[in-house]
Scaffold this motif. Sequence first.
Motif, PDB file in Angstrom:
ATOM      1  N   ARG A 251       0.845  -1.205   0.000  1.00 20.91           N
ATOM      2  CA  ARG A 251       0.000   0.000   0.000  1.00 20.91           C
ATOM      3  C   ARG A 251       0.879   1.254   0.000  1.00 20.91           C
ATOM      4  NH1 ARG A 251      -2.791  -0.777   4.535  1.00 20.91           N
ATOM      5  NH2 ARG A 251      -4.119  -2.264   3.472  1.00 20.91           N
ATOM      6  N   SER A 252       1.945   1.222   0.785  1.00 16.82           N
ATOM      7  CA  SER A 252       2.862   2.354   0.849  1.00 16.82           C
ATOM      8  C   SER A 252       3.518   2.609  -0.502  1.00 16.82           C
ATOM      9  CB  SER A 252       3.928   2.086   1.917  1.00 16.82           C
ATOM     10  OG  SER A 252       4.900   3.096   1.918  1.00 16.82           O
TER      11      SER A 252
ATOM     12  N   ASP B 229       0.812   3.917  -2.952  1.00 16.94           N
ATOM     13  CA  ASP B 229       0.503   5.319  -2.682  1.00 16.94           C
ATOM     14  C   ASP B 229       1.645   6.224  -3.137  1.00 16.94           C
ATOM     15  OD1 ASP B 229      -1.879   4.489  -1.572  1.00 16.94           O
ATOM     16  OD2 ASP B 229      -1.249   4.799   0.513  1.00 16.94           O
TER      17      ASP B 229
ATOM     18  N   ALA C 101       8.969   6.488  -1.176  1.00 14.07           N
ATOM     19  CA  ALA C 101       8.016   5.374  -1.276  1.00 14.07           C
ATOM     20  C   ALA C 101       8.715   4.045  -1.009  1.00 14.07           C
ATOM     21  CB  ALA C 101       7.364   5.357  -2.651  1.00 14.07           C
TER      22      ALA C 101
ATOM     23  N   GLU D  84       9.861   3.772   2.809  1.00 14.55           N
ATOM     24  CA  GLU D  84       8.776   3.476   3.751  1.00 14.55           C
ATOM     25  C   GLU D  84       8.409   1.999   3.699  1.00 14.55           C
ATOM     26  OE1 GLU D  84       5.647   6.187   2.693  1.00 14.55           O
ATOM     27  OE2 GLU D  84       6.649   7.896   3.626  1.00 14.55           O
ATOM     28  N   ALA D  85       8.325   1.451   2.500  1.00 11.61           N
ATOM     29  CA  ALA D  85       7.984   0.032   2.349  1.00 11.61           C
ATOM     30  C   ALA D  85       9.081  -0.843   2.947  1.00 11.61           C
ATOM     31  CB  ALA D  85       7.775  -0.311   0.882  1.00 11.61           C
TER      32      ALA D  85
END
Length: 150
Positions: free
Chosen positions: A48-49, A52, A123, A126-127
């Motif tokens: 999702r991260s 997004d 992105a 974060e993942a």
Amino acid sequence: MSDEKSSTTLLGLDLGKLLGSFRLPTVDVGQLIETNRKNMDALVAAQRSVTDGYTSLARRQVEIFQNTMEMAQGVIKAKREAKKSGEASSGGGDGPSSTEMAKMAFNMAIQNMKDLAEAASKANGEALALINERMKATLTELKAMRGTKE
């Protein structure tokens, strides 16, 4: 041959005694399932991260393209108006010279590339952080399971 004898012996071996001598580790299946559920939740959150982040990146690319096109149209319009009014296209008109426009476009392209690279890195970072955190927790949970069952 009786059912009782056939269920406890095989080729003359007493299976109950044979299996009783092995100490198989016991596993808390519920805890193992919970650990795997948490792993899947972490993977979903990481995905999702990333999704997004890359959606935001795509939006930013569209925005950059639109701004570039608007700027190019504005420059072309200014050049046409200057030409119609008889001013020299490279000289003293109100619009920027070709060299100035090239410098502005180059600087804008560099800044846009930095912005896009930063967004992609954020992105991915974060993942990766979510997955690393979950991996550490999984190792801790597996060690705890092993420690309590020995």
